[in-house]
Enzyme design. Structure first.
Site, short mmCIF file in Angstrom:
data_model
loop_
_atom_site.label_atom_id
_atom_site.label_comp_id
_atom_site.label_asym_id
_atom_site.label_seq_id
_atom_site.Cartn_x
_atom_site.Cartn_y
_atom_site.Cartn_z
N LYS A 115 32.11 34.89 -18.59
CA LYS A 115 30.87 34.69 -17.83
C LYS A 115 29.76 35.55 -18.44
O LYS A 115 29.98 36.71 -18.79
CB LYS A 115 31.10 35.09 -16.37
CG LYS A 115 29.83 35.16 -15.52
CD LYS A 115 29.27 36.58 -15.43
CE LYS A 115 27.98 36.67 -14.66
NZ LYS A 115 27.38 38.02 -14.71
N SER A 116 28.58 35.01 -18.53
CA SER A 116 27.40 35.80 -18.83
C SER A 116 26.19 35.06 -18.31
O SER A 116 26.17 33.83 -18.31
CB SER A 116 27.25 36.03 -20.35
OG SER A 116 26.02 36.68 -20.60
N VAL A 117 25.19 35.82 -17.85
CA VAL A 117 23.92 35.18 -17.50
C VAL A 117 22.88 35.44 -18.59
O VAL A 117 21.72 35.08 -18.45
CB VAL A 117 23.39 35.67 -16.13
CG1 VAL A 117 24.26 35.15 -15.00
CG2 VAL A 117 23.27 37.18 -16.09
N ASP B 178 33.72 26.74 -15.01
CA ASP B 178 34.63 27.20 -13.97
C ASP B 178 33.85 27.76 -12.79
O ASP B 178 33.21 28.81 -12.90
CB ASP B 178 35.55 28.30 -14.54
CG ASP B 178 36.56 28.78 -13.51
OD1 ASP B 178 37.61 28.14 -13.39
OD2 ASP B 178 36.28 29.77 -12.80
N LYS C 121 37.66 25.57 -7.06
CA LYS C 121 38.83 26.14 -6.39
C LYS C 121 38.69 26.07 -4.88
O LYS C 121 37.59 26.26 -4.35
CB LYS C 121 39.01 27.62 -6.81
CG LYS C 121 38.89 27.84 -8.30
CD LYS C 121 39.09 29.28 -8.71
CE LYS C 121 38.66 29.49 -10.16
NZ LYS C 121 37.23 29.80 -10.34
N ASN D 262 29.43 34.24 -27.12
CA ASN D 262 30.82 34.07 -26.65
C ASN D 262 31.41 32.73 -27.08
O ASN D 262 32.63 32.56 -27.07
CB ASN D 262 30.88 34.21 -25.13
CG ASN D 262 30.55 35.62 -24.66
OD1 ASN D 262 30.57 36.56 -25.46
ND2 ASN D 262 30.23 35.77 -23.39
N HIS E 249 42.91 29.01 -4.83
CA HIS E 249 42.28 30.23 -5.37
C HIS E 249 43.22 31.45 -5.36
O HIS E 249 43.25 32.22 -6.31
CB HIS E 249 40.99 30.53 -4.60
CG HIS E 249 39.97 31.25 -5.41
ND1 HIS E 249 38.63 30.98 -5.35
CD2 HIS E 249 40.09 32.25 -6.33
CE1 HIS E 249 37.96 31.78 -6.18
NE2 HIS E 249 38.84 32.57 -6.78
N ILE F 230 37.45 31.82 -19.96
CA ILE F 230 36.21 31.38 -19.30
C ILE F 230 35.26 32.57 -19.13
O ILE F 230 34.95 32.98 -18.02
CB ILE F 230 36.53 30.74 -17.93
CG1 ILE F 230 37.63 31.55 -17.19
CG2 ILE F 230 36.96 29.29 -18.09
CD1 ILE F 230 37.82 31.13 -15.73
N TYR G 218 32.27 31.02 -4.68
CA TYR G 218 31.19 31.57 -5.51
C TYR G 218 29.81 31.17 -4.96
O TYR G 218 28.80 31.75 -5.33
CB TYR G 218 31.29 31.12 -6.97
CG TYR G 218 32.56 31.50 -7.70
CD1 TYR G 218 33.46 32.42 -7.16
CD2 TYR G 218 32.86 30.97 -8.95
CE1 TYR G 218 34.62 32.76 -7.83
CE2 TYR G 218 34.02 31.31 -9.62
CZ TYR G 218 34.90 32.20 -9.06
OH TYR G 218 36.06 32.53 -9.72
#
Ligand SMILES: NC(=O)c1ccc[n+]([C@@H]2O[C@H](COP(=O)([O-])OP(=O)(O)OC[C@H]3O[C@@H](n4cnc5c(N)ncnc54)[C@H](OP(=O)(O)O)[C@@H]3O)[C@@H](O)[C@H]2O)c1
Length: 282
Positions: free
Chosen positions: A235-237, A46, A76, A245, A112, A233, A51
């Site tokens: 998010k993690s870096v 996503d 989006k 997850n 969006h 969805i 972004y």
């Protein structure tokens, strides 16, 4: 390896119920982060024009070697106030997203924000109908739309959005909106599903359930979503969290666990983390 169930959207498209979100991942880091997610087994990504990481996302997708039909890519339209969103502007923005992603089609294209004070989302949606008909987006949908906005789309256009992506987590469960989605055949997609990794993951009600199952607080919250039928969805870096997850298909919450998590958002209107779509216009 990939046990993620698919949700059948109202146009027949299958969408993975769990994907990987990349908000706040700088473009230069997106290739590595998305690459790690794809390697871990995520197949849905996503992103969004605003972004600023469609290019890095596209690089990771291209480098993955995965067949296009195995992937589900969402982006989006940033219908921000800097320009008038007529048909040409929408089509140009869509072309620009496809070029950055290095794709000839996306799987899901979303408006969006409704920005109701601008009164232009119905016109934008009509161009989205055209994009869907062209096959350059397999599905089209909306994000941050309220029941009244969905009502307008229904009254003034032909196509029902496949998805509404909204802020949703145990502290802000969006019960009324989810009921409207169920009535209209719109899939519910949860953004900030982990409550942005803040207070929610430290609440005793959440950590007690996590301890009982020998899982992390994030995994418990993701199970809550999945068992309610939400698309998520996270998010993690952080590579270990990216994998954690996705590792949520080997256990189930009991009815009592779900009720305890439901209770966190019951009562008042719940607690938003992000902006209120009624007022958001930047
Ligand atoms: N349509 C919209 O308007 C909209 C708005 C917001 C978000 N979104 C989408 O939804 C996606 C997810 O939302 P989000 O990024 O706001 O929030 P989120 O997924 O709820 O939480 C992300 C935060 O939680 C941390 N985290 C992730 N996994 C964790 C774990 N297992 N344990 C502990 N902490 C963990 C992350 O840290 P690290 O990264 O440091 O690991 C990050 O700070 C976005 O990336 C975006 O794709 C859409």
């Amino acid at each position: 390896m990939n046990q993620v169930p698919a949700i059948k959207l109202n146009d027949g498209t299958l969408m993975p119920q769990l994907g990987y979100g990349v908000w706040q991942v700088p473009d230069a880091e997106a290739e590595r982060a998305v690459g790690t997610a794809l390697e871990a087994g995520y197949r849905s990504i996503d992103t969004a024009a605003i972004y600023g990481n469609e290019a890095g996302t596209g690089k990771a997708v291209a480098a993955s070697g995965l067949a296009r039909e195995e992937l589900f890519v969402t982006t989006k339209l940033w219908n921000g106030p800097k320009q008038k969103w007529g048909r040409d502007q929408v089509l140009r923005a869509f072309d620009d997203s496809l070029a950055k992603l290095r794709l000839d089609h996306v799987d899901l294209y979303l408006i969006h924000w409704p920005r109701p004070m601008r009164d232009d989302f119905v016109a934008i949606w009509k161009t989205f109908e055209e994009i869907a008909a062209s096959g350059r987006a397999r599905s089209v949908g909306v994000s941050n739309f309220r029941p009244a906005d969905l009502e307008r789309i229904a009254a003034e256009s032909e196509l029902v959005p496949a998805v509404n992506q909204v802020e949703l987590h145990p502290l802000f469960p969006q019960a009324e909106l989810r009921a409207v989605h169920a009535e209209r055949g719109i899939a519910t997609e949860a953004w900030s599903p982990l409550g942005q990794g803040k207070e929610l993951l430290t609440l005793p009600a959440v950590t007690a359930i996590a301890d009982k199952h020998g899982r992390s607080a994030a995994q418990v919250v993701l199970r809550w979503h999945l068992q309610h039928g939400n698309i998520v969805i996270p998010k993690s870096v952080t590579p270990a969290r990216i994998r954690e997850n996705l590792d949520v298909f080997g256990f189930e919450l009991e009815a009592g666990d779900i009720a305890a998590l439901d209770a966190l958002g019951a009562g008042a209107a719940g607690r938003r983390i992000g902006p209120d779509p009624a007022a958001f216009d930047v």
